[in-house]
Design an enzyme around this catalytic site. Structure first.
Site, PDB file in Angstrom:
ATOM      1  CB  CYS A 130      -0.886  -0.003   1.248  1.00 28.24           C
ATOM      2  SG  CYS A 130       0.087   0.044   2.760  1.00 28.24           S
ATOM      3  CG  HIS A 146       4.369  -7.871  10.220  1.00 28.60           C
ATOM      4  ND1 HIS A 146       3.214  -7.296  10.670  1.00 28.60           N
ATOM      5  CD2 HIS A 146       5.251  -7.789  11.240  1.00 28.60           C
ATOM      6  CE1 HIS A 146       3.392  -6.885  11.912  1.00 28.60           C
ATOM      7  NE2 HIS A 146       4.616  -7.177  12.280  1.00 28.60           N
ATOM      8  CG  HIS A 149       2.653  -0.374  12.412  1.00 23.86           C
ATOM      9  ND1 HIS A 149       1.593  -0.674  11.612  1.00 23.86           N
ATOM     10  CD2 HIS A 149       3.387  -1.511  12.525  1.00 23.86           C
ATOM     11  CE1 HIS A 149       1.697  -1.936  11.233  1.00 23.86           C
ATOM     12  NE2 HIS A 149       2.770  -2.469  11.760  1.00 23.86           N
ATOM     13  CB  CYS A 154       1.104   5.424   7.021  1.00 24.51           C
ATOM     14  SG  CYS A 154      -0.123   5.704   5.737  1.00 24.51           S
ATOM     15  CD  GLU A 163      -2.983   2.256  12.868  1.00 26.51           C
ATOM     16  OE1 GLU A 163      -2.759   1.387  12.011  1.00 26.51           O
ATOM     17  OE2 GLU A 163      -4.016   2.948  12.872  1.00 26.51           O
ATOM     18  CB  CYS A 183      -6.259   3.395   5.586  1.00 29.30           C
ATOM     19  SG  CYS A 183      -5.405   2.833   4.133  1.00 29.30           S
ATOM     20  CB  SER A 215       1.908 -10.269   6.772  1.00 33.66           C
ATOM     21  OG  SER A 215       0.839  -9.519   6.246  1.00 33.66           O
ATOM     22  CG  ASN A 256      -1.914  -7.056   5.323  1.00 34.98           C
ATOM     23  OD1 ASN A 256      -2.001  -7.333   4.135  1.00 34.98           O
ATOM     24  ND2 ASN A 256      -0.794  -6.599   5.865  1.00 34.98           N
TER      25      ASN A 256
END
Ligand code: SF4
Length: 278
Positions: free
Chosen positions: A12, A40, A72, A94, A124, A190, A218, A220
């Protein structure tokens, strides 16, 4: 075998930005440290280590070179600890996370009580909590409505971990409304995560097999693999091309490819190339 890439896949904006900043730092020749692994993704972390960028636990572990803050973000106390040591700081927080940190502090000042919708203990979320507390807020972290303390009273501000879903936020807002509390909501979600999940689900529906690329550590990427497995039984989560087993694709006319938000483009390209060669 037709290889189809998901419309949204891979690194991203915030992760790519952090990677670019780390690579640029490595070119200075001074070395640099990241507070925790930059992303990650074990292959990327190993490549960065070869370039002189190492992951450390905290500012006290850095001997020389710059300190890179991950996408994060960090707590204000960690930032102060870096500054107190006089180390050059490269802030790869970010911008979406920075916006959420600012919102957490503003809500703390305005409402006094802040609910952070997110995963307790995630770096985060720890940053959001600390920003709200430094601004004088009383803070709770909730993943779902059941986590809301019974004693919570108005006024309440709500801020959201950037990777949470709209549904998770709405459920907490609705639960407070049922108690007569109209929360001051800052929607800091986001859409990068959602876009990857929705395009992976759509692709998993139309292909015979799907490969999900990204670190096994990871969350995600693992979540993407879980989503794909709901509609495509031949879902395979891999980190590198040499893990691909031709037997997985026997009889397949099409194979989909998707990747988590911490997977850089070159890793996706390497997998696509290997699949096309099968
Ligand atoms: S998922 Fe969104 S908030 Fe998180 S690093 Fe990527 S772009 Fe930034």
């Amino acid at each position: 075998m037709r290889v189809v890439k998901a419309e949204f896949a891979g690194a991203c904006y915030g992760v790519q930005r952090a990677l670019d900043m780390a690579v640029k730092a490595s070119e200075s020749g001074q070395g640099a440290s990241t507070l925790g692994p930059l992303i990650h993704n074990p292959q990327v972390v190993a490549e960065l280590a070869e370039r002189g960028i190492r992951a450390v636990e905290g500012p006290e572990n850095v001997e020389r070179g710059s300190v890179i803050i991950r996408s994060h973000g960090v707590t204000p106390a960690v930032r102060r600890a870096v500054e107190a040591r006089g180390l050059p700081l490269i802030d790869a927080t970010c911008p979406h996370v920075a916006r959420a940190q600012k919102a957490a502090a503003e809500l703390a000042r305005r409402c006094g009580r802040v609910v952070v919708v997110g995963e307790a203990g995630h770096p985060e979320v720890e940053g959001l909590v600390a920003h709200a507390r430094e601004a004088g807020g009383h803070v709770v972290v909730v993943a779902e409505p059941d986590d809301l303390p019974a004693s919570l009273e108005a006024p309440v501000g709500i801020v959201v971990q950037t990777t949470q879903t709209r549904e998770a936020l709405d459920a907490v807002v609705a639960a407070l409304a049922e108690r007569g509390i109209e929360a001051d909501v800052k929607n800091t979600i986001c859409f990068a995560t959602r876009q990857r999940q929705e395009s992976a689900a759509a692709l998993a529906d139309e292909v015979d097999a799907i490969v999900v690329i990204g670190g096994r550590n990871s969350s995600n990427t693992t979540r993407l693999a879980d989503i794909c497995a709901l509609s495509c039984a031949r879902t395979h989560h891999v980190e590198a091309p040499d893990e691909l087993d031709p037997a997985w694709f026997a009889g397949c006319e099409s194979v989909g490819v998707t990747a988590g938000a911490s997977t850089p483009e070159d890793q996706i390209a390497a997998i696509v190339e290997r699949l096309e060669a099968l």
